[in-house]
Design a protein around this motif. Structure first.
Motif, PDB file in Angstrom:
ATOM      1  N   MET A 152      71.996 -49.901 -78.906  1.00 30.99           N
ATOM      2  CA  MET A 152      72.027 -50.364 -77.424  1.00 30.99           C
ATOM      3  C   MET A 152      70.722 -51.101 -77.414  1.00 30.99           C
ATOM      4  SD  MET A 152      71.309 -47.245 -74.591  1.00 30.99           S
ATOM      5  CE  MET A 152      71.329 -47.954 -72.865  1.00 30.99           C
ATOM      6  N   MET A 153      71.135 -52.398 -76.518  1.00 27.37           N
ATOM      7  CA  MET A 153      70.104 -53.315 -76.365  1.00 27.37           C
ATOM      8  C   MET A 153      68.965 -52.827 -75.490  1.00 27.37           C
ATOM      9  SD  MET A 153      70.954 -56.758 -74.478  1.00 27.37           S
ATOM     10  CE  MET A 153      71.910 -57.550 -75.864  1.00 27.37           C
ATOM     11  N   ALA A 154      67.612 -53.315 -76.068  1.00 29.38           N
ATOM     12  CA  ALA A 154      66.722 -52.955 -75.300  1.00 29.38           C
ATOM     13  C   ALA A 154      66.438 -53.925 -73.970  1.00 29.38           C
ATOM     14  CB  ALA A 154      65.256 -52.907 -75.980  1.00 29.38           C
ATOM     15  N   LEU A 155      66.046 -53.632 -72.899  1.00 25.25           N
ATOM     16  CA  LEU A 155      65.631 -54.695 -71.659  1.00 25.25           C
ATOM     17  C   LEU A 155      64.568 -55.557 -72.069  1.00 25.25           C
ATOM     18  CD1 LEU A 155      66.579 -55.000 -68.878  1.00 25.25           C
ATOM     19  CD2 LEU A 155      64.631 -53.506 -68.273  1.00 25.25           C
ATOM     20  N   PRO A 156      65.176 -56.737 -71.985  1.00 22.43           N
ATOM     21  CA  PRO A 156      64.007 -57.990 -72.411  1.00 22.43           C
ATOM     22  C   PRO A 156      62.918 -57.928 -71.290  1.00 22.43           C
ATOM     23  CG  PRO A 156      66.343 -58.748 -72.302  1.00 22.43           C
ATOM     24  CD  PRO A 156      66.431 -57.404 -71.755  1.00 22.43           C
ATOM     25  N   SER A 157      61.773 -58.094 -71.943  1.00 21.59           N
ATOM     26  CA  SER A 157      60.605 -58.277 -71.030  1.00 21.59           C
ATOM     27  C   SER A 157      60.620 -58.971 -69.975  1.00 21.59           C
ATOM     28  CB  SER A 157      59.496 -58.533 -71.861  1.00 21.59           C
ATOM     29  OG  SER A 157      59.472 -59.614 -72.381  1.00 21.59           O
ATOM     30  N   HIS A 158      61.279 -60.220 -69.959  1.00 22.84           N
ATOM     31  CA  HIS A 158      61.000 -61.048 -68.832  1.00 22.84           C
ATOM     32  C   HIS A 158      62.254 -60.456 -67.658  1.00 22.84           C
ATOM     33  CE1 HIS A 158      64.618 -62.493 -71.455  1.00 22.84           C
ATOM     34  NE2 HIS A 158      65.010 -62.999 -70.236  1.00 22.84           N
ATOM     35  N   TRP A 159      62.930 -59.604 -67.788  1.00 24.06           N
ATOM     36  CA  TRP A 159      63.850 -58.789 -66.732  1.00 24.06           C
ATOM     37  C   TRP A 159      63.262 -57.451 -66.349  1.00 24.06           C
ATOM     38  CZ3 TRP A 159      68.701 -59.177 -64.909  1.00 24.06           C
ATOM     39  CH2 TRP A 159      69.446 -60.254 -65.023  1.00 24.06           C
ATOM     40  N   ARG A 160      62.130 -57.077 -66.744  1.00 23.02           N
ATOM     41  CA  ARG A 160      61.662 -55.479 -66.261  1.00 23.02           C
ATOM     42  C   ARG A 160      61.187 -55.992 -64.865  1.00 23.02           C
ATOM     43  NH1 ARG A 160      58.631 -54.377 -72.181  1.00 23.02           N
ATOM     44  NH2 ARG A 160      60.516 -54.122 -73.194  1.00 23.02           N
ATOM     45  N   ARG A 161      60.255 -56.882 -64.709  1.00 19.01           N
ATOM     46  CA  ARG A 161      59.658 -56.905 -63.037  1.00 19.01           C
ATOM     47  C   ARG A 161      60.838 -57.196 -62.044  1.00 19.01           C
ATOM     48  NH1 ARG A 161      54.390 -60.157 -61.248  1.00 19.01           N
ATOM     49  NH2 ARG A 161      55.895 -61.894 -61.962  1.00 19.01           N
ATOM     50  N   PRO A 162      61.416 -58.253 -62.291  1.00 21.68           N
ATOM     51  CA  PRO A 162      62.647 -58.718 -61.394  1.00 21.68           C
ATOM     52  C   PRO A 162      63.740 -57.531 -61.032  1.00 21.68           C
ATOM     53  CG  PRO A 162      62.405 -60.424 -62.723  1.00 21.68           C
ATOM     54  CD  PRO A 162      61.508 -59.223 -63.453  1.00 21.68           C
ATOM     55  N   LEU A 163      63.901 -56.764 -62.035  1.00 23.93           N
ATOM     56  CA  LEU A 163      65.171 -56.003 -62.066  1.00 23.93           C
ATOM     57  C   LEU A 163      64.570 -54.418 -61.469  1.00 23.93           C
ATOM     58  CD1 LEU A 163      67.920 -55.206 -62.817  1.00 23.93           C
ATOM     59  CD2 LEU A 163      67.104 -54.290 -64.981  1.00 23.93           C
ATOM     60  N   ALA A 164      63.100 -54.140 -61.643  1.00 12.80           N
ATOM     61  CA  ALA A 164      62.253 -53.289 -60.854  1.00 12.80           C
ATOM     62  C   ALA A 164      62.171 -53.513 -59.369  1.00 12.80           C
ATOM     63  CB  ALA A 164      60.999 -52.843 -61.495  1.00 12.80           C
ATOM     64  N   VAL A 165      62.110 -54.897 -59.178  1.00 13.78           N
ATOM     65  CA  VAL A 165      61.822 -55.298 -57.517  1.00 13.78           C
ATOM     66  C   VAL A 165      63.310 -55.075 -56.953  1.00 13.78           C
ATOM     67  CG1 VAL A 165      61.659 -57.143 -56.182  1.00 13.78           C
ATOM     68  CG2 VAL A 165      60.007 -56.791 -58.051  1.00 13.78           C
ATOM     69  N   LEU A 166      64.448 -55.589 -57.526  1.00 11.28           N
ATOM     70  CA  LEU A 166      65.614 -55.465 -57.079  1.00 11.28           C
ATOM     71  C   LEU A 166      66.094 -53.767 -56.944  1.00 11.28           C
ATOM     72  CD1 LEU A 166      68.214 -56.513 -56.443  1.00 11.28           C
ATOM     73  CD2 LEU A 166      69.199 -56.342 -58.860  1.00 11.28           C
ATOM     74  N   VAL A 167      65.833 -52.857 -57.941  1.00 13.05           N
ATOM     75  CA  VAL A 167      66.048 -51.510 -57.765  1.00 13.05           C
ATOM     76  C   VAL A 167      65.334 -51.185 -56.440  1.00 13.05           C
ATOM     77  CG1 VAL A 167      65.489 -49.491 -58.617  1.00 13.05           C
ATOM     78  CG2 VAL A 167      66.621 -51.174 -60.121  1.00 13.05           C
ATOM     79  N   VAL A 168      63.706 -51.284 -56.209  1.00 11.01           N
ATOM     80  CA  VAL A 168      63.106 -51.143 -55.280  1.00 11.01           C
ATOM     81  C   VAL A 168      63.655 -51.718 -53.800  1.00 11.01           C
ATOM     82  CG1 VAL A 168      60.942 -51.332 -54.047  1.00 11.01           C
ATOM     83  CG2 VAL A 168      60.993 -50.758 -56.428  1.00 11.01           C
ATOM     84  N   ALA A 169      64.204 -52.829 -53.801  1.00 10.43           N
ATOM     85  CA  ALA A 169      64.874 -53.246 -52.642  1.00 10.43           C
ATOM     86  C   ALA A 169      66.179 -52.512 -52.468  1.00 10.43           C
ATOM     87  CB  ALA A 169      65.359 -54.798 -52.964  1.00 10.43           C
ATOM     88  N   TRP A 170      67.035 -52.252 -53.230  1.00  7.01           N
ATOM     89  CA  TRP A 170      68.074 -51.365 -52.800  1.00  7.01           C
ATOM     90  C   TRP A 170      67.885 -49.929 -52.632  1.00  7.01           C
ATOM     91  CZ3 TRP A 170      71.203 -52.955 -58.198  1.00  7.01           C
ATOM     92  CH2 TRP A 170      71.691 -54.184 -57.699  1.00  7.01           C
ATOM     93  N   LEU A 171      66.509 -49.596 -52.896  1.00 11.79           N
ATOM     94  CA  LEU A 171      66.374 -47.987 -52.605  1.00 11.79           C
ATOM     95  C   LEU A 171      65.777 -48.275 -51.071  1.00 11.79           C
ATOM     96  CD1 LEU A 171      64.540 -46.600 -55.715  1.00 11.79           C
ATOM     97  CD2 LEU A 171      66.649 -45.956 -54.739  1.00 11.79           C
ATOM     98  N   ALA A 172      65.206 -49.175 -50.960  1.00 10.76           N
ATOM     99  CA  ALA A 172      64.667 -49.663 -49.552  1.00 10.76           C
ATOM    100  C   ALA A 172      65.637 -49.642 -48.388  1.00 10.76           C
ATOM    101  CB  ALA A 172      63.733 -50.777 -49.277  1.00 10.76           C
ATOM    102  N   LEU A 173      66.924 -50.426 -48.786  1.00  4.82           N
ATOM    103  CA  LEU A 173      68.130 -50.913 -48.091  1.00  4.82           C
ATOM    104  C   LEU A 173      68.783 -49.357 -47.748  1.00  4.82           C
ATOM    105  CD1 LEU A 173      70.084 -52.796 -47.175  1.00  4.82           C
ATOM    106  CD2 LEU A 173      71.237 -52.645 -49.366  1.00  4.82           C
ATOM    107  N   ALA A 174      69.041 -48.476 -48.894  1.00  4.40           N
ATOM    108  CA  ALA A 174      69.517 -47.286 -48.796  1.00  4.40           C
ATOM    109  C   ALA A 174      68.692 -46.575 -47.917  1.00  4.40           C
ATOM    110  CB  ALA A 174      69.666 -46.716 -50.195  1.00  4.40           C
ATOM    111  N   ALA A 175      67.421 -46.289 -47.719  1.00  6.62           N
ATOM    112  CA  ALA A 175      66.527 -45.534 -46.873  1.00  6.62           C
ATOM    113  C   ALA A 175      66.690 -45.989 -45.309  1.00  6.62           C
ATOM    114  CB  ALA A 175      65.370 -45.551 -47.345  1.00  6.62           C
ATOM    115  N   LEU A 176      66.692 -47.304 -45.206  1.00  6.92           N
ATOM    116  CA  LEU A 176      66.721 -48.013 -43.735  1.00  6.92           C
ATOM    117  C   LEU A 176      68.045 -47.770 -43.317  1.00  6.92           C
ATOM    118  CD1 LEU A 176      64.930 -51.272 -44.576  1.00  6.92           C
ATOM    119  CD2 LEU A 176      64.079 -49.480 -43.097  1.00  6.92           C
TER     120      LEU A 176
END
Length: 521
Positions: free
Chosen positions: A1-25
């Motif tokens: 199983m491929m590990a998540l590259p380091s340069h993806w971690r912060r942008p992907l976390a931001v995208l998840v947070v944005a989707w969660l905010a969208l779901a809540a709003l």
């Protein structure tokens, strides 16, 4: 199983947070979408759309891992019309508009946060998410008519005499009716979704893909027509021992499954070979951070733009918990006496009005009778709105002793009204002279904020505009009707009644609106 590259971690976390905010709003919008998946067999396939989209992205993980997420601020502009669409849809209580806007905002967040190059690689999985929106019910009446057309034509071509009235027809061995469950909308929705996925996975040429999508649209339509014809013929030839009751549903799904299997088997013969995987390398550290200076500002701006429509709507929404319901009173018409009971056993199928008036007038001069139904809506919300696919003169989704046999539009001066003819099917619904089933002629219209509409979408838009201006959302369905045997040619009785007393009915609606407004203050 491929590990998540380091340069993806912060942008992907931001995208998840944005989707969660969208779901809540926009939680009510998402919840309404899931509720439709649960209760409607037509859109049950939507449950598999999000997991399939995730799987489609997972298939591309090797290509995506080496790309550099870089925010694209230009995509934030797309959030503005999507937010406006959601706001307009929420004001009009239009599920399709709010749900398309919700999915659209979720999709736009991907290029806004991760960048256009990454979004272009996952364009199909993102677009596939729109199949999760329960959309297409408006096609049902058209599909019912076309199914009835084909079935009657095919039965007649077989040599069997047919008497047709609307979507109902009679053959020597019995009577049949094409109702909403026979429209084929379920087959069509499922076929287009699966066919689009099949085309994406098996073809590399866009021409082939679009051709197969076209086949996936035409095939279920034709299959449903053949299914309806087959069921009628099975019933006819078996003396109504086969293909009646629940049997015809089972036969229909079996037949549809065979047709779909044949379609995919044929499509697989022209499948393209899998594309050669690209050889890619992990970017250097400098490339990973290149262009990231504006990323935090883009992320914050995206969250702000997501929040504005939802927060604005929360701020401006009326408080209706303790609002007094409107009270409908019949207008006082010279020469007519009001009777507070329906003219017949028929009642229009309008769900959850805030107030309802149903009775009839009797003319002093000649005893002519005219029925009136008013379904008044105020503080509209999902499940309690005037313009919706479930509100109609006859509810043909359930057993009812009434059927609508014709519809149209007529002009009464400068005002258009819808026309309809209704027929009582039960033995108890017979005409006064005992000559047969009771028939009614009806004129009906939407009254929205003081204006009349025969168009669903025009009534929706005007109601949303009235709310946006702060004028409230008062609206009503107005139906006048009479026994067909008494209306005369060209619905003369109903037309004369509305010409003489239409202004009084309008005044009564305006008075109801004003009184309800004062009570809510």
């Amino acid at each position: 199983m491929m590990a998540l590259p380091s340069h993806w971690r912060r942008p992907l976390a931001v995208l998840v947070v944005a989707w969660l905010a969208l779901a809540a709003l926009y939680y009510p919008t998402g919840a309404a979408m899931v509720e439709i998946w649960n209760r409607s067999e037509t859109f049950a396939h939507a449950w598999v759309v999000p997991p399939l989209s995730v799987w489609l992205v997972w298939r591309l993980r090797g290509e995506l891992a080496v790309l550099v997420p870089q925010s694209s601020p230009m995509w934030l502009v797309a959030l503005l019309p999507l937010g406006a669409l959601w706001l307009l849809g929420d004001l009009a209580s239009a599920n399709a508009a709010t749900q398309f806007a919700l999915v659209g905002m979720g999709v736009v967040l991907v290029p806004a946060v991760l960048g256009s190059p990454i979004a272009s690689r996952v364009m199909f999985p993102l677009g596939f998410l729109f199949f999760a929106v329960p959309f297409g019910d408006f096609l049902t009446p058209w599909l019912v008519e076309r199914t009835a057309d084909f079935t009657v034509l095919a039965v007649r071509a077989t040599g069997i005499p047919v008497f047709r009235e609307g979507t109902q027809f009679v053959i020597p061995t019995g009577s049949w009716s094409v109702v909403q469950a026979c429209s084929g909308i379920r087959y069509l929705m499922a076929s287009v979704m699966v066919g689009t996925l099949f085309a994406y996975l098996n073809y590399q040429s866009n021409r082939k893909r679009w051709a197969f999508v076209g086949v996936s649209v035409v095939t279920p339509l034709v299959a449903n027509w053949l299914r309806a014809y087959m069921i009628v013929m099975l019933g006819h030839l078996s003396g109504n021992r086969l293909a009646v009751g629940v049997d015809h549903i089972i036969y229909g799904w079996v037949f549809f499954g065979i047709i779909m299997l044949a379609m995919f088997m044929m499509g697989a013969r022209w499948a393209d070979p899998d594309p050669v995987q690209r050889t890619t390398t992990v970017p250097e550290q400098g490339a990973r951070v290149n262009g990231s200076r504006w990323a935090p500002l883009t992320w914050v701006a995206a969250l702000v733009l997501l929040a504005v429509p939802a927060l604005w709507r929360m701020h401006t929404a009326e408080v209706i918990d303790h609002a007094q319901a409107p009270v409908l009173q019949p207008a006082k018409l010279a020469g007519w006496q009001w009777q507070p009971v329906p003219l017949t056993g028929w009642e229009p199928h309008y769900v959850n009005p805030a107030a309802r008036l149903h009775g009839h007038w009797v003319a002093d001069a000649d005893g002519a009778t005219v029925g009136l139904y008013v379904g008044y809506y105020r503080h509209q919300t999902y499940g309690r709105q005037l313009v919706t696919s479930v509100n109609r003169l006859v509810n043909d989704e359930e057993f009812t002793p009434w059927a609508q046999t014709s519809s149209g539009v007529t002009n009464l001066g400068d005002q258009a009204w819808r026309t309809a003819e209704l027929r009582g099917q039960a033995l108890s619904q017979v005409s006064g002279d005992g000559s047969g089933a009771l028939r009614l002629r009806a004129l009906h219209v939407y009254w929205v904020g003081g204006r009349y509409f025969v168009s669903d979408w025009q009534a929706k838009l005007y109601g949303a505009w009235q709310q946006f201006l702060g004028h409230g959302d008062d609206a009503a369905a107005v139906v006048v009707y009479a026994n067909k045997a008494t209306v005369g040619p060209d619905d003369r009785l109903l037309r004369d009644f509305l010409r003489q007393h239409g202004a009084m009915l309008e005044q009564q609606l305006q008075a109801t609106r004003a009184a309800a407004g004062r009570a809510s203050q």
